[in-house]
Design a protein around this motif. Structure first.
Motif, mmCIF file in Angstrom:
data_model
loop_
_atom_site.group_PDB
_atom_site.id
_atom_site.type_symbol
_atom_site.label_atom_id
_atom_site.label_comp_id
_atom_site.label_asym_id
_atom_site.label_seq_id
_atom_site.Cartn_x
_atom_site.Cartn_y
_atom_site.Cartn_z
ATOM 1 N N LEU A 1 -45.445 -86.970 53.836
ATOM 2 C CA LEU A 1 -44.841 -87.479 54.896
ATOM 3 C C LEU A 1 -43.628 -88.546 54.336
ATOM 4 C CD1 LEU A 1 -44.630 -88.360 57.916
ATOM 5 C CD2 LEU A 1 -46.281 -90.117 57.488
ATOM 6 N N VAL A 2 -43.991 -89.075 53.130
ATOM 7 C CA VAL A 2 -42.802 -90.214 52.825
ATOM 8 C C VAL A 2 -41.543 -89.065 52.245
ATOM 9 C CG1 VAL A 2 -42.546 -91.756 50.758
ATOM 10 C CG2 VAL A 2 -44.429 -91.963 52.268
ATOM 11 N N ARG A 3 -42.053 -88.152 51.247
ATOM 12 C CA ARG A 3 -40.970 -87.301 50.903
ATOM 13 C C ARG A 3 -40.102 -86.815 52.113
ATOM 14 N NH1 ARG A 3 -41.778 -86.150 45.409
ATOM 15 N NH2 ARG A 3 -40.526 -84.190 45.454
ATOM 16 N N THR A 4 -40.771 -86.162 53.253
ATOM 17 C CA THR A 4 -40.137 -85.767 54.369
ATOM 18 C C THR A 4 -39.230 -86.734 54.865
ATOM 19 O OG1 THR A 4 -41.824 -84.292 54.881
ATOM 20 C CG2 THR A 4 -40.213 -84.777 56.453
ATOM 21 N N LEU A 5 -39.731 -88.118 54.794
ATOM 22 C CA LEU A 5 -39.038 -89.150 55.449
ATOM 23 C C LEU A 5 -37.814 -89.616 54.619
ATOM 24 C CD1 LEU A 5 -38.649 -91.623 57.488
ATOM 25 C CD2 LEU A 5 -39.987 -92.889 55.914
ATOM 26 N N LEU A 6 -37.899 -89.564 53.206
ATOM 27 C CA LEU A 6 -36.854 -89.712 52.429
ATOM 28 C C LEU A 6 -35.542 -88.563 52.286
ATOM 29 C CD1 LEU A 6 -38.564 -91.485 49.365
ATOM 30 C CD2 LEU A 6 -37.548 -92.729 51.341
ATOM 31 N N SER A 7 -36.013 -87.746 52.694
ATOM 32 C CA SER A 7 -35.009 -86.502 52.772
ATOM 33 C C SER A 7 -34.089 -86.428 53.916
ATOM 34 C CB SER A 7 -35.801 -85.110 52.760
ATOM 35 O OG SER A 7 -36.503 -84.923 53.949
ATOM 36 N N LEU A 8 -34.500 -87.207 55.091
ATOM 37 C CA LEU A 8 -33.557 -87.645 56.234
ATOM 38 C C LEU A 8 -32.415 -88.299 55.697
ATOM 39 C CD1 LEU A 8 -36.434 -88.573 58.849
ATOM 40 C CD2 LEU A 8 -35.301 -86.158 58.286
ATOM 41 N N PRO A 9 -31.214 -87.901 56.453
ATOM 42 C CA PRO A 9 -29.948 -88.637 56.275
ATOM 43 C C PRO A 9 -29.819 -89.830 56.211
ATOM 44 C CG PRO A 9 -29.481 -86.687 57.601
ATOM 45 C CD PRO A 9 -30.985 -86.867 57.536
ATOM 46 N N PHE A 10 -30.579 -90.732 57.269
ATOM 47 C CA PHE A 10 -30.400 -92.210 57.327
ATOM 48 C C PHE A 10 -31.310 -92.884 56.250
ATOM 49 C CE2 PHE A 10 -34.323 -91.477 59.377
ATOM 50 C CZ PHE A 10 -35.098 -92.747 59.369
ATOM 51 N N MET A 11 -32.238 -91.909 55.668
ATOM 52 C CA MET A 11 -33.270 -92.701 54.639
ATOM 53 C C MET A 11 -32.316 -92.630 53.230
ATOM 54 S SD MET A 11 -35.652 -94.372 55.686
ATOM 55 C CE MET A 11 -36.121 -94.620 54.028
ATOM 56 N N GLN A 12 -31.530 -91.510 53.257
ATOM 57 C CA GLN A 12 -30.780 -91.288 52.085
ATOM 58 C C GLN A 12 -29.706 -92.316 51.919
ATOM 59 O OE1 GLN A 12 -30.674 -88.623 49.320
ATOM 60 N NE2 GLN A 12 -32.862 -88.739 50.292
ATOM 61 N N ASP A 13 -29.271 -92.671 52.947
ATOM 62 C CA ASP A 13 -28.244 -93.917 52.893
ATOM 63 C C ASP A 13 -28.669 -95.132 52.594
ATOM 64 O OD1 ASP A 13 -26.190 -91.979 53.714
ATOM 65 O OD2 ASP A 13 -26.461 -92.618 55.943
ATOM 66 N N PHE A 14 -30.176 -95.187 52.996
ATOM 67 C CA PHE A 14 -30.887 -96.385 53.023
ATOM 68 C C PHE A 14 -31.249 -96.500 51.268
ATOM 69 C CE2 PHE A 14 -35.076 -98.477 52.046
ATOM 70 C CZ PHE A 14 -34.776 -99.650 52.414
ATOM 71 N N LEU A 15 -31.424 -95.368 50.597
ATOM 72 C CA LEU A 15 -31.795 -95.550 49.147
ATOM 73 C C LEU A 15 -30.478 -95.787 48.397
ATOM 74 C CD1 LEU A 15 -34.276 -92.508 48.817
ATOM 75 C CD2 LEU A 15 -34.974 -95.138 49.053
ATOM 76 N N ILE A 16 -29.303 -95.154 48.924
ATOM 77 C CA ILE A 16 -28.001 -95.688 48.200
ATOM 78 C C ILE A 16 -27.933 -97.126 48.317
ATOM 79 C CG2 ILE A 16 -25.483 -95.119 48.251
ATOM 80 C CD1 ILE A 16 -26.364 -92.199 49.118
ATOM 81 N N ALA A 17 -28.040 -97.815 49.719
ATOM 82 C CA ALA A 17 -27.496 -99.021 49.883
ATOM 83 C C ALA A 17 -28.640 -99.998 49.148
ATOM 84 C CB ALA A 17 -27.710 -99.444 51.289
ATOM 85 N N PHE A 18 -29.953 -99.425 49.109
ATOM 86 C CA PHE A 18 -30.929 -100.385 48.375
ATOM 87 C C PHE A 18 -31.962 -99.712 47.200
ATOM 88 C CE2 PHE A 18 -30.262 -102.294 52.542
ATOM 89 C CZ PHE A 18 -29.787 -103.483 52.194
ATOM 90 N N PRO A 19 -31.207 -99.315 46.040
ATOM 91 C CA PRO A 19 -31.990 -98.263 45.129
ATOM 92 C C PRO A 19 -33.143 -98.879 44.721
ATOM 93 C CG PRO A 19 -30.201 -99.522 44.102
ATOM 94 C CD PRO A 19 -29.897 -100.070 45.459
ATOM 95 N N GLY A 20 -33.829 -100.047 44.956
ATOM 96 C CA GLY A 20 -35.001 -100.543 44.462
ATOM 97 C C GLY A 20 -34.873 -101.796 43.730
ATOM 98 N N GLU A 21 -33.684 -102.143 43.486
ATOM 99 C CA GLU A 21 -33.638 -103.374 42.555
ATOM 100 C C GLU A 21 -32.010 -103.837 42.627
ATOM 101 O OE1 GLU A 21 -32.404 -103.069 38.050
ATOM 102 O OE2 GLU A 21 -32.949 -101.088 38.555
ATOM 103 N N TYR A 22 -31.841 -105.234 42.563
ATOM 104 C CA TYR A 22 -30.531 -105.879 42.803
ATOM 105 C C TYR A 22 -30.088 -106.548 41.416
ATOM 106 C CZ TYR A 22 -33.444 -110.075 43.296
ATOM 107 O OH TYR A 22 -34.277 -111.206 43.043
ATOM 108 N N GLU A 23 -28.802 -107.024 41.387
ATOM 109 C CA GLU A 23 -28.522 -107.801 40.377
ATOM 110 C C GLU A 23 -28.857 -109.020 40.505
ATOM 111 O OE1 GLU A 23 -26.853 -107.926 36.553
ATOM 112 O OE2 GLU A 23 -27.003 -106.194 37.929
ATOM 113 N N PRO A 24 -29.534 -109.694 39.309
ATOM 114 C CA PRO A 24 -29.898 -111.142 39.734
ATOM 115 C C PRO A 24 -28.609 -112.321 39.700
ATOM 116 C CG PRO A 24 -30.360 -110.293 37.344
ATOM 117 C CD PRO A 24 -29.847 -109.300 38.046
ATOM 118 N N ALA A 25 -29.022 -113.202 40.437
ATOM 119 C CA ALA A 25 -27.837 -114.093 40.750
ATOM 120 C C ALA A 25 -27.529 -114.907 39.211
ATOM 121 C CB ALA A 25 -28.027 -115.055 41.835
#
Length: 334
Positions: free
Chosen positions: A65-89
């Motif tokens: 289910l999660v793999r199918t969800l992540l294959s959708l276009p809007f989730m691909q955009d989400f992964l690009i915007a938020f790859p899982g980490e951010y640059e610390p301040a």
């Protein structure tokens, strides 16, 4: 005229006290009956297999289910915007200093023994030995409780040293969120873990957001909760502070202390699993050898630490604990 009574002859009475003897051998029939009661039935075995199969199907369904969800276009955009980490301040020096490795080892060593002694306290019906402080005869507790509380003190000392060094060296920014982006990135990392398409592993320089939240919760939420609830249930709590005891009932501490321990157990299990599944040689080098390399150095140090923990586990018994406890108080039997 009343007849004289011979007081030298005891009055007849049924025996009501066990004479303290027992058969040296348990009859074969009784032993077989006991074994047959404890042996799981075939229906229980089938139930376990069906339950395991159901969990496997459920886990596979979640992954699909999660793999199918992540294959959708809007989730691909989400992964690009938020790859899982951010640059610390704040800039953080890469790597793990040796003091982090030592603090990590002592934390694991003490935590294992704390969980062991805590579970023993919950199951201990008749303690084999007791400990009494020299200046407070009324503070008598079981030797297991004394051992548990002594481990707690050492664990807190190790934690305080770790936190002080964490902030004085600037490494606090590795486990303390510095941006609200931590939450969408943590969601992204969690979905990537669930899809078995692991997020980028960059622990030498920067934890992913899910790791950061987990470490922050463990160090700054779960650990203080364990300390505060444990202190309330311990003999160190001031008995004469009636107003304080009324404001913080011991029932609250008991209701929280065990779930906090379960959180630590779950954290350890998930943490170890992810260490092994996401490049365990490099991860073990990070935690035990202060190296960012794929070598066997950290692995062998990890094995040595397991040996030490195993020795501590075996040694955590009254025969070994009692001489240590006598240094700080009086040890007695029942």
């Amino acid at each position: 005229m009343v007849a004289a009574v011979d007081v030298s002859i005891p009055l007849p009475a049924p025996r009501t006290v066990w004479n303290g003897t027992a058969p040296r051998r348990i009859p074969a029939q009784a032993a077989s009956d006991t074994a047959s009661v404890r042996r799981p039935t075939w229906t229980q075995g089938i139930a376990v297999l069906v339950g395991a199969a159901a969990l496997g199907i459920l886990a596979g369904s979640v992954v699909a289910l999660v793999r199918t969800l992540l294959s959708l276009p809007f989730m691909q955009d989400f992964l690009i915007a938020f790859p899982g980490e951010y640059e610390p301040a704040f800039a953080v020096e890469p790597g793990f200093a040796p003091w982090i490795n030592w603090a990590h080892f002592f934390n694991v060593f003490l935590m294992v023994l704390i969980i062991r002694s805590g579970l023993r306290i919950r199951s201990e019906k008749r303690p084999t030995a007791f400990w009494t402080p020299r200046n407070n005869p009324k503070g008598k507790v079981s030797l297991t409780i004394w051992f548990h509380q002594a481990l707690d003190v050492l664990w807190l000392v190790n934690g305080v040293i770790f936190v002080v060094l964490l902030f004085t060296t600037g490494h606090w920014a590795r486990i303390v969120p510095t941006s609200w982006e931590v939450f969408p990135n943590a969601l992204s990392a969690g979905l990537q873990y669930l899809s078995f398409d692991w997020p980028h592993e960059n622990g030498w320089n920067n934890y992913n957001s899910l790791q950061q939240l987990a470490y922050f919760t463990t160090v700054f939420v779960a650990a203080p909760l364990a300390a505060v609830t444990g202190f309330r249930m311990s003999g160190m709590w001031p008995k004469k502070a009636e107003a304080l005891s009324k404001a913080y009932p011991i029932e609250w501490a008991r209701a929280l202390h065990f779930p906090v321990m379960l959180y630590f157990v779950a954290f350890i299990v998930v943490h170890v699993a992810l260490v092994m599944l996401t490049g365990f040689l490099r991860n073990l080098n990070h935690m035990y050898a202060s190296q960012d390399a794929v070598t066997w150095t950290g692995f062998w140090v990890f094995v040595a630490s397991l040996v030490v923990i195993g020795i501590g586990w075996v040694a955590a018994r009254p025969l070994v604990i009692a001489p240590i406890a006598k240094v700080f108080g009086t040890v007695s039997g029942r």
